[in-house]
Design an enzyme around this catalytic site. Structure first.
Site, PDB file in Angstrom:
ATOM      1  N   ASP A   8       0.698  -0.938   0.255  1.00  0.00           N
ATOM      2  CA  ASP A   8       0.086  -0.011   0.031  1.00  0.00           C
ATOM      3  C   ASP A   8       0.513   1.073  -0.568  1.00  0.00           C
ATOM      4  OD1 ASP A   8       0.672   0.313   2.933  1.00  0.00           O
ATOM      5  OD2 ASP A   8      -1.394   0.979   4.205  1.00  0.00           O
ATOM      6  N   HIS A   9       0.489   2.778   0.209  1.00  0.00           N
ATOM      7  CA  HIS A   9       1.503   4.138   0.186  1.00  0.00           C
ATOM      8  C   HIS A   9       2.099   3.513   1.399  1.00  0.00           C
ATOM      9  CE1 HIS A   9      -2.152   4.616   2.094  1.00  0.00           C
ATOM     10  NE2 HIS A   9      -1.781   5.119   2.879  1.00  0.00           N
ATOM     11  N   CYS A  65       3.385  -3.117   4.399  1.00  0.00           N
ATOM     12  CA  CYS A  65       2.244  -1.345   4.567  1.00  0.00           C
ATOM     13  C   CYS A  65       3.259  -1.171   5.306  1.00  0.00           C
ATOM     14  CB  CYS A  65       0.967  -2.281   4.499  1.00  0.00           C
ATOM     15  SG  CYS A  65       0.968  -3.131   6.103  1.00  0.00           S
ATOM     16  N   GLY A  66       2.165  -0.612   6.386  1.00  0.00           N
ATOM     17  CA  GLY A  66       3.523   0.766   6.929  1.00  0.00           C
ATOM     18  C   GLY A  66       4.053  -0.335   8.164  1.00  0.00           C
ATOM     19  N   THR A  67       3.215  -0.966   8.796  1.00  0.00           N
ATOM     20  CA  THR A  67       3.853  -1.607  10.169  1.00  0.00           C
ATOM     21  C   THR A  67       3.999  -3.394   9.683  1.00  0.00           C
ATOM     22  OG1 THR A  67       0.938  -2.358  10.473  1.00  0.00           O
ATOM     23  CG2 THR A  67       2.308  -0.385  11.681  1.00  0.00           C
ATOM     24  N   GLY A  68       3.348  -3.558   8.789  1.00  0.00           N
ATOM     25  CA  GLY A  68       3.370  -5.123   8.325  1.00  0.00           C
ATOM     26  C   GLY A  68       2.106  -6.098   8.182  1.00  0.00           C
ATOM     27  N   ILE A  69       1.307  -5.571   9.733  1.00  0.00           N
ATOM     28  CA  ILE A  69       0.602  -6.105  10.446  1.00  0.00           C
ATOM     29  C   ILE A  69      -0.735  -6.248   8.741  1.00  0.00           C
ATOM     30  CG2 ILE A  69      -1.605  -6.311  12.383  1.00  0.00           C
ATOM     31  CD1 ILE A  69       0.924  -4.458  13.761  1.00  0.00           C
ATOM     32  N   GLY A  70      -1.542  -5.273   8.759  1.00  0.00           N
ATOM     33  CA  GLY A  70      -2.902  -5.287   8.025  1.00  0.00           C
ATOM     34  C   GLY A  70      -2.458  -6.500   7.194  1.00  0.00           C
ATOM     35  N   MET A  71      -1.802  -6.511   5.811  1.00  0.00           N
ATOM     36  CA  MET A  71      -0.947  -7.269   5.114  1.00  0.00           C
ATOM     37  C   MET A  71      -1.016  -8.238   5.595  1.00  0.00           C
ATOM     38  SD  MET A  71      -0.831  -6.103   2.142  1.00  0.00           S
ATOM     39  CE  MET A  71      -0.357  -4.625   1.255  1.00  0.00           C
ATOM     40  N   HIS A  98      10.693 -23.660   9.484  1.00  0.00           N
ATOM     41  CA  HIS A  98       9.366 -23.989  11.031  1.00  0.00           C
ATOM     42  C   HIS A  98       8.196 -23.600  10.297  1.00  0.00           C
ATOM     43  CE1 HIS A  98      12.064 -24.351  14.850  1.00  0.00           C
ATOM     44  NE2 HIS A  98      12.768 -25.091  13.632  1.00  0.00           N
ATOM     45  N   ARG A 132       8.409 -33.117  11.254  1.00  0.00           N
ATOM     46  CA  ARG A 132       7.545 -32.774  12.246  1.00  0.00           C
ATOM     47  C   ARG A 132       7.018 -31.451  11.925  1.00  0.00           C
ATOM     48  NH1 ARG A 132      12.262 -30.841  14.718  1.00  0.00           N
ATOM     49  NH2 ARG A 132      12.286 -29.158  15.437  1.00  0.00           N
ATOM     50  N   HIS A 133       7.656 -30.201  11.049  1.00  0.00           N
ATOM     51  CA  HIS A 133       7.068 -29.089  10.830  1.00  0.00           C
ATOM     52  C   HIS A 133       5.750 -29.275   9.918  1.00  0.00           C
ATOM     53  CE1 HIS A 133       9.398 -27.328  13.640  1.00  0.00           C
ATOM     54  NE2 HIS A 133      10.505 -27.653  13.144  1.00  0.00           N
TER      55      HIS A 133
HETATM   56  C1  RB5 Z   1      -1.540   2.794   6.467  1.00  0.00           C
HETATM   57  O1  RB5 Z   1      -1.729   3.935   7.164  1.00  0.00           O
HETATM   58  C2  RB5 Z   1      -1.587   1.840   6.973  1.00  0.00           C
HETATM   59  O2  RB5 Z   1      -2.245   1.583   8.214  1.00  0.00           O
HETATM   60  C3  RB5 Z   1      -1.120   0.781   6.770  1.00  0.00           C
HETATM   61  O3  RB5 Z   1       0.065   0.419   5.538  1.00  0.00           O
HETATM   62  C4  RB5 Z   1      -0.809  -0.673   7.399  1.00  0.00           C
HETATM   63  O4  RB5 Z   1       0.280  -0.721   8.189  1.00  0.00           O
HETATM   64  C5  RB5 Z   1      -2.118  -1.283   8.098  1.00  0.00           C
HETATM   65  O5  RB5 Z   1      -1.291  -2.482   8.533  1.00  0.00           O
END
Ligand code: RB5
Length: 143
Positions: A8-9, A65-71, A98, A132-133
């Site tokens: 994303d951006h 993405c910004g944090t990688g969490i959402g992706m 693993h 095992r993995h």
């Molecule tokens: C965008 O501002 C941000 O929310 C996105 O890049 C990402 O970090 C979401 O998990």
């Protein structure tokens, strides 16, 4: 390998750098966007990449993405995707050894370019240990 890449951006600048790195390492890179810092919704980009991996059209995917969490959250909704959010060398290596991760997620706002480059090199160069993995990751399909 054939590798789909997307961001994303919030991950655009790192994605541009990683795309060049992955190609320099000899892989085929399919860049599915985004193509500027204009705001987009990360699940839309995750879908473009993960549909390719899910269908077997691409062997691996890289999502930023910004944090990688959402992706990583979005990517793991796809049946044959095992997405791993990696912040360092150890998580990159273990996600392959693993977990046989086939999608790598990173956060541009979390890690530096140098760490990201090392993560990608390790992640692409590390084999799944199996054994095992294998039985453990097969249990994902029971979820
Ligand atoms: C965008 O501002 C941000 O929310 C996105 O890049 C990402 O970090 C979401 O998990």
């Amino acid at each position: 390998m054939k590798i789909a890449i997307g961001s994303d951006h919030g991950g655009f600048h790192l994605k541009e750098m990683i795309r060049v790195l992955v190609a320099d390492l000899g892989h085929g890179v399919h860049d599915l966007g985004c193509h500027s810092v204009q705001s987009v919704d990360y699940p839309d980009i995750a879908r473009l990449v993960c549909e390719q991996v899910d269908a077997g059209a691409m062997e691996r995917g890289i999502l930023i993405c910004g944090t990688g969490i959402g992706m990583s959250m979005a990517a793991n909704r796809y049946r044959h995707v095992r997405a791993a959010l990696c912040h360092d060398h150890y998580t990159a290596r273990m996600s392959r050894e693993h977990n046989d991760a086939n999608v790598l997620c990173m956060g541009e706002r979390v890690i530096g370019m140098g760490v990201a480059e090392d993560i990608v090199r390790i992640w692409l160069g590390t084999e799944f240990s199996g054994g095992r993995h294998l039985g453990r990751i097969e249990k994902f399909s029971q979820c």
